[in-house]
Design a protein around this motif. Structure first.
Motif, mmCIF file in Angstrom:
data_model
loop_
_atom_site.group_PDB
_atom_site.id
_atom_site.type_symbol
_atom_site.label_atom_id
_atom_site.label_comp_id
_atom_site.label_asym_id
_atom_site.label_seq_id
_atom_site.Cartn_x
_atom_site.Cartn_y
_atom_site.Cartn_z
ATOM 1 N N LYS A 1 59.733 -9.596 62.549
ATOM 2 C CA LYS A 1 58.596 -9.545 61.627
ATOM 3 C C LYS A 1 58.108 -10.954 61.296
ATOM 4 O O LYS A 1 58.907 -11.856 61.083
ATOM 5 C CB LYS A 1 58.987 -8.819 60.328
ATOM 6 C CG LYS A 1 59.247 -7.331 60.501
ATOM 7 C CD LYS A 1 59.515 -6.674 59.161
ATOM 8 C CE LYS A 1 59.721 -5.175 59.301
ATOM 9 N NZ LYS A 1 59.949 -4.534 57.981
ATOM 10 N N HIS B 1 53.063 -10.803 51.541
ATOM 11 C CA HIS B 1 54.187 -9.941 51.891
ATOM 12 C C HIS B 1 53.726 -8.514 52.148
ATOM 13 O O HIS B 1 54.203 -7.845 53.076
ATOM 14 C CB HIS B 1 55.228 -9.950 50.769
ATOM 15 C CG HIS B 1 55.888 -11.278 50.588
ATOM 16 N ND1 HIS B 1 56.500 -11.659 49.406
ATOM 17 C CD2 HIS B 1 56.018 -12.333 51.427
ATOM 18 C CE1 HIS B 1 56.990 -12.873 49.533
ATOM 19 N NE2 HIS B 1 56.701 -13.315 50.751
ATOM 20 N N GLU B 2 52.784 -8.036 51.341
ATOM 21 C CA GLU B 2 52.279 -6.675 51.514
ATOM 22 C C GLU B 2 51.525 -6.552 52.834
ATOM 23 O O GLU B 2 51.696 -5.575 53.574
ATOM 24 C CB GLU B 2 51.374 -6.300 50.343
ATOM 25 C CG GLU B 2 50.827 -4.874 50.436
ATOM 26 C CD GLU B 2 49.954 -4.511 49.239
ATOM 27 O OE1 GLU B 2 49.372 -3.412 49.264
ATOM 28 O OE2 GLU B 2 49.865 -5.322 48.303
ATOM 29 N N GLN C 1 53.795 -6.337 55.663
ATOM 30 C CA GLN C 1 54.681 -5.171 55.541
ATOM 31 C C GLN C 1 56.144 -5.595 55.403
ATOM 32 O O GLN C 1 57.045 -5.035 56.035
ATOM 33 C CB GLN C 1 54.494 -4.234 56.735
ATOM 34 C CG GLN C 1 53.088 -3.661 56.839
ATOM 35 C CD GLN C 1 52.916 -2.702 57.998
ATOM 36 O OE1 GLN C 1 53.734 -2.651 58.914
ATOM 37 N NE2 GLN C 1 51.849 -1.917 57.962
ATOM 38 N N LEU C 2 56.359 -6.588 54.567
ATOM 39 C CA LEU C 2 57.714 -7.048 54.287
ATOM 40 C C LEU C 2 58.234 -6.349 53.033
ATOM 41 O O LEU C 2 57.604 -6.387 51.985
ATOM 42 C CB LEU C 2 57.735 -8.563 54.074
ATOM 43 C CG LEU C 2 57.342 -9.427 55.286
ATOM 44 C CD1 LEU C 2 57.286 -10.896 54.888
ATOM 45 C CD2 LEU C 2 58.330 -9.228 56.427
ATOM 46 N N SER C 3 59.390 -5.712 53.162
ATOM 47 C CA SER C 3 59.986 -5.007 52.029
ATOM 48 C C SER C 3 60.775 -5.988 51.163
ATOM 49 O O SER C 3 61.004 -7.141 51.531
ATOM 50 C CB SER C 3 60.928 -3.915 52.537
ATOM 51 O OG SER C 3 62.027 -4.494 53.229
ATOM 52 N N SER C 4 61.216 -5.491 50.009
ATOM 53 C CA SER C 4 62.047 -6.319 49.130
ATOM 54 C C SER C 4 63.328 -6.719 49.833
ATOM 55 O O SER C 4 63.825 -7.846 49.675
ATOM 56 C CB SER C 4 62.375 -5.556 47.842
ATOM 57 O OG SER C 4 61.194 -5.288 47.109
ATOM 58 N N ALA C 5 63.867 -5.786 50.641
ATOM 59 C CA ALA C 5 65.090 -6.090 51.396
ATOM 60 C C ALA C 5 64.833 -7.200 52.414
ATOM 61 O O ALA C 5 65.686 -8.073 52.620
ATOM 62 C CB ALA C 5 65.595 -4.833 52.095
ATOM 63 N N ASP C 6 63.647 -7.172 53.040
ATOM 64 C CA ASP C 6 63.297 -8.236 53.991
ATOM 65 C C ASP C 6 63.262 -9.593 53.303
ATOM 66 O O ASP C 6 63.789 -10.587 53.816
ATOM 67 C CB ASP C 6 61.935 -7.949 54.631
ATOM 68 C CG ASP C 6 61.946 -6.755 55.570
ATOM 69 O OD1 ASP C 6 63.005 -6.497 56.170
ATOM 70 O OD2 ASP C 6 60.896 -6.086 55.686
ATOM 71 N N LYS D 1 64.767 -10.526 50.581
ATOM 72 C CA LYS D 1 66.123 -10.945 50.205
ATOM 73 C C LYS D 1 66.875 -11.491 51.425
ATOM 74 O O LYS D 1 67.625 -12.464 51.323
ATOM 75 C CB LYS D 1 66.883 -9.773 49.585
ATOM 76 C CG LYS D 1 66.359 -9.373 48.210
ATOM 77 C CD LYS D 1 67.121 -8.169 47.657
ATOM 78 C CE LYS D 1 66.558 -7.773 46.291
ATOM 79 N NZ LYS D 1 67.251 -6.568 45.751
ATOM 80 N N ASP D 2 66.680 -10.842 52.592
ATOM 81 C CA ASP D 2 67.303 -11.335 53.827
ATOM 82 C C ASP D 2 66.819 -12.743 54.152
ATOM 83 O O ASP D 2 67.594 -13.614 54.555
ATOM 84 C CB ASP D 2 66.985 -10.406 55.004
ATOM 85 C CG ASP D 2 67.853 -9.163 55.016
ATOM 86 O OD1 ASP D 2 68.850 -9.148 54.276
ATOM 87 O OD2 ASP D 2 67.528 -8.221 55.758
#
Length: 392
Positions: free
Chosen positions: A35, A5-6, A9-14, A16-17
């Motif tokens: 992404k 994920h890092e 570049q996937l955020s926590s919001a990504d 969850k989506d």
């Protein structure tokens, strides 16, 4: 954990989506909101050399470099109205089993009536069986008798099995394409028939009328449109448009949508490509090749791949929205009558050369309708005309 994920570049919001959309690590959603959702690692050994690397790069270029531009990339707002002829209608009463071909059939608020109404579920795992991993399922031939309200099932070297629609017993928990859902299971005699034929302990389960599954394709399509609108707005200093979510289509045990449409002209064009790649191929009829794609509606009298540009179509006064192309897997390599895999991996191998987009092979068009309420239906019939809105 979290390293992939890092790197992407996937955020926590990504994340969850992705979970909200039903994405899991083994599905076909390789790209969400622009992404990547995963990566492939290639390992080189002590004896690997530059020639090995170049051979792998050639493989990537041939089978994975995109060569088609689906209508999703076309920003034009203009549409052109055309027509398509319905040539064949297929209902698949039991998920992953053979088709039931009809001349006319009703379409309700969850799709063609009784399409993927039943599924075979692995007793140990609770997952719905798929012909991708159990190709013998393709040779099971269910038909529907609406007068007696029975499902009639035949298979090679098996006695005919007649099942009353309402002859169910317990409510069971199950999974279909990663979705947790419930179904009504049938009794021991029926389950033994399927278990014996497939050599796998399984049970027949029917969908529950008031507990349908929701189509995720429409939500993914809406999210991607919002992303593209946002990008265009940033490029031109305009405010991004906000597309409101409309009613979500519902269906039974189908993989992704209420309806799958195939263009016979596209199948013929693909067959020509296969024959150029392999002498003596395809060694089957056009109808058999078309059956590999397990479509509900087969249309004709339109150019190859014109369906890629379909936005929606109308049958009478009922509108159907096109949700995007169908992602293909190795299941289309199984012969539609015998279930045997093609030794050369066709037609998937040829499709991979020119029908790949976002890392996935596309063929056919998903569609849905949210106009119909419970108990309302419209009717598809062969030789009827669809009025289609396409992008130029």
């Amino acid at each position: 954990p979290g390293e992939c994920h890092e790197s992407l570049q996937l955020s926590s919001a990504d994340i969850k989506d992705h979970i909200t959309m039903g994405h899991v690590c083994w599905d076909d959603n390789d790209l969400i909101k622009g992404k990547s959702t995963g990566a492939v690692r290639i390992s080189l050994g002590y004896m690997s050399n530059v020639a090995d690397c170049n051979r792998f790069l050639d493989f990537l270029e041939k089978y994975f470099v995109e060569s088609v531009v689906p209508s999703d990339r076309n920003d034009s707002e203009a549409v052109v109205t055309k027509t398509a002829l319905i040539k064949q209608i297929c209902v698949y009463p039991i998920k992953s089993c053979g088709p039931f071909s009809v001349q006319s059939w009703e379409f309700g608020n969850r799709g063609l009536l009784f399409d993927r109404e039943w599924a075979l579920v692995d007793i140990s795992s609770g997952r719905a069986l798929s012909a991708k991993n159990n190709p013998k399922m393709i040779t099971i031939r269910p038909t529907l008798d609406l007068q007696t309200k029975t499902l009639v099932v035949n298979a090679p070297k098996m006695e005919e099995l007649v099942i009353a629609f309402e002859d169910t017993a317990d409510i069971v928990q199950m999974k279909v394409c990663g979705d947790k859902c419930e179904g009504k299971a049938y009794g021991k005699h029926i389950n033994e028939w399927f278990s014996k034929y497939l050599d796998k302990q399984c049970r027949l389960v029917r969908t529950i009328a008031d507990a349908p599954r929701a189509c995720k394709l429409k939500e993914i399509k809406r999210s991607e449109k919002n992303r593209l609108d946002s990008v265009r707005a940033n490029d031109t200093n305009r405010a991004a448009s906000t597309t409101q979510a409309s009613e979500v289509p519902q269906f039974s045990f189908a993989n992704e949508s209420q309806l799958l449409v195939i263009n016979e002209g596209s199948v013929e064009e693909m067959r020509n490509r296969v024959s150029k790649n392999h002498e003596g191929y395809p060694n089957e009829t056009l109808e058999e090749t078309t059956s590999r794609f397990r479509a509900n509606i087969i249309v004709s009298e339109i150019p190859p791949f014109e369906e890629d540009q379909w936005q929606n179509f109308t049958l009478g006064d009922i509108d159907f929205e096109c949700l995007g192309p169908c992602v293909r897997c190795r299941m289309i390599c199984n012969h539609p009558k015998t279930g045997q895999p093609d030794p050369l991996g066709e037609p998937l191998a040829t499709l991979s050369e020119y029908r790949r987009y976002k890392g996935r092979v596309m063929f056919g068009r998903h569609a849905s309708c949210t106009q119909l309420q419970a108990q309302q239906t419209t009717t598809f019939s062969t030789n009827h005309i669809l009025t289609v809105n396409t992008k130029p």
